[in-house]
Design an enzyme around this catalytic site. Structure first.
Site, PDB file in Angstrom:
ATOM      1  N   GLY A 214       0.775  -1.232   0.000  1.00 57.96           N
ATOM      2  CA  GLY A 214       0.000   0.000   0.000  1.00 57.96           C
ATOM      3  C   GLY A 214       0.806   1.281   0.000  1.00 57.96           C
TER       4      GLY A 214
ATOM      5  N   CYS B 254      11.027  -2.904  -8.950  1.00 57.33           N
ATOM      6  CA  CYS B 254      12.167  -2.628  -8.070  1.00 57.33           C
ATOM      7  C   CYS B 254      13.312  -3.564  -8.448  1.00 57.33           C
ATOM      8  CB  CYS B 254      11.785  -2.769  -6.605  1.00 57.33           C
ATOM      9  SG  CYS B 254      11.178  -4.396  -6.128  1.00 57.33           S
TER      10      CYS B 254
END
Length: 445
Positions: A118, A236
């Site tokens: 989140g 990432c």
């Protein structure tokens, strides 16, 4: 940290030497340094100036987000009243780059397709300022619950949390969104400094598997995006197969999509392919963050967006209506009752077909044995202004977060429990004692 560097996976090391060339030694040396840590101020709940008067945290700004700052240490911060009140979010600094490149605006309809836990969802919600709708999806059910908890803590009132396959969302919400963020699952090379075990387990097979899955998810993101809309893809990881090559393959498959400028000055250009992927952004530890890849794209055309169907609602129970009138200074613009559970929101409640819905805007509470029981989310919502509240000092706030009862001379009934004017949760008073209603799974030790 100093001394001998930890051993590195040989295959991964060779790949990074080829990728970075003369900068490889600087990257290798970064494994002997502490990973970057950071936080974002939640501007839905508190302004920057007030935050630093309220919370004792370092104010060294990161380049990746307007409200992002570096941390020296984060031990214990998740147990503080300021964190429980949602005043800040702990986030690796460069992870905020994707939303900065997305540039959400108030009033938009936005999809965060791979949203847990989140960090990017809450950042989008901050930038939307409570206006528009955000649909945040997570395919893993346990992680979807964590996502809902973080949205809840943020105070946001305009978010729907789903737990669904991306393709099913694409079938239900075709061309409905102004923006889509696709922060795809990846091999996680940008996390290796924090997790050396993951680096040792790295393999070419894992990279290839991730790239296949990412292209499938991107296709679902494309179907959800309206003509003229913006799609941001991020990972990432440093793997070209998962980054530039995935983008190039996607653009060849969808010629109506084009890379557009990221509009940021941090990081460095992406690796050039025949699809102008040098306009993407790469971030390495040498750039002030653990690692991220971000690419901003736009869908050509100007046709009308798809439409959401408004969900039907049961009648609001009399007990719930009376409770809301007695507790709230400001009623919600919209309400939804499903299976005895009452939700409030600033948008109509939309029907997402067969998609599993974890949370529809703000869960206010539910009817149990003829009584309305308020939910923790009701008290964390930034919309709610309460008629009855109890202010706690630092020591009592810490006790409340541990689940302890609090002595208080009050009238009987439900109270918002606050610390420095910010809600931590709620309690029910018998006139002398506040019975703690802070969720057990969130309690500190």
């Amino acid at each position: 940290m100093s001394g001998r560097l930890p051993a590195m996976n040989e295959a991964y090391s060779r790949r990074m030497q080829f990728l970075l060339k003369y900068e490889y030694e600087a990257y290798r040396a970064s494994f002997g340094l502490k990973p970057f840590r950071g936080y974002r101020i939640n501007t839905l709940k508190i302004a920057e100036e007030e935050f630093f008067h309220t919370v004792n945290l370092p104010a060294g700004r990161t380049p990746f987000a307007e409200n992002g700052f570096y941390l020296h240490e984060e031990a214990g911060l998740g147990s503080t009243p300021a964190y429980a009140a949602g005043l800040f979010y702990l986030q690796e600094p460069s992870a905020s780059a994707a939303v900065t490149v997305l540039r959400p605006q108030p009033g938009m309809k936005i999809l965060d397709l791979c949203a847990a836990p989140g960090s990017k969802t809450t950042q989008i919600l901050e930038m939307m300022q409570g206006q528009g709708i955000l649909v945040a999806n997570e395919i893993n059910s346990k992680r979807a619950q964590i996502l809902a908890e973080n949205v809840e803590r943020s105070g946001a009132v305009n978010c729907f949390v789903l737990n669904e396959e991306p393709q099913k969302i694409a079938e239900t919400c075709r061309e409905c969104f102004d923006q889509v963020l696709c922060d795809a699952p990846c091999s996680g090379e940008g996390m290796f400094r924090k997790d050396p075990d993951a680096e040792q387990q790295w393999s070419e097979e894992s990279v290839s598997s991730c790239a296949i899955r990412q292209r499938r998810i991107l296709n679902s993101a494309y179907q959800c995006l309206r003509q003229g809309g913006i799609l941001v893809y991020s990972t990432c990881t440093f793997s070209p197969e998962e980054d530039e090559e995935t983008i190039a393959a996607f653009l060849h498959e969808h010629p109506d999509m084009a890379i557009v400028s990221s509009g940021v000055s941090f990081g460095r250009p992406g690796i050039l392919t025949d699809a102008d992927t040098n306009q993407a952004v790469r971030i390495y530890p040498m750039d002030g963050g653990e690692g991220h890849f971000v690419c901003r794209m736009q869908k050509n055309g100007s046709g009308p967006a798809g439409h959401f169907t408004v969900s039907g609602s049961e009648r609001i129970p009399q007990e719930a209506g009376a409770f809301l009138k007695e507790q709230l200074k400001n009623p919600y613009p919209y309400y939804l009752v499903k299976n005895g559970i009452l939700y409030g929101g600033v948008n109509p409640f939309y029907d997402f077909g067969r998609c599993r819905i974890v949370r529809s805007q703000v869960k206010l509470g539910e009817l149990r044995n003829g009584r309305f029981e308020p939910d923790h989310h009701f008290y964390m919502s930034d919309w709610s202004l309460f008629r009855h509240a109890v202010e706690l000092d630092d020591a009592k706030a810490a006790a409340f977060l541990r689940g302890e009862t609090i002595a208080a001379d009050t009238a009987k009934g439900y109270y918002a429990v606050q610390w420095k004017g910010h809600a931590l949760g709620h309690a029910k008073s018998d006139g002398r004692i506040l019975k703690n209603k802070y969720p057990k799974q969130l309690r500190t030790h």
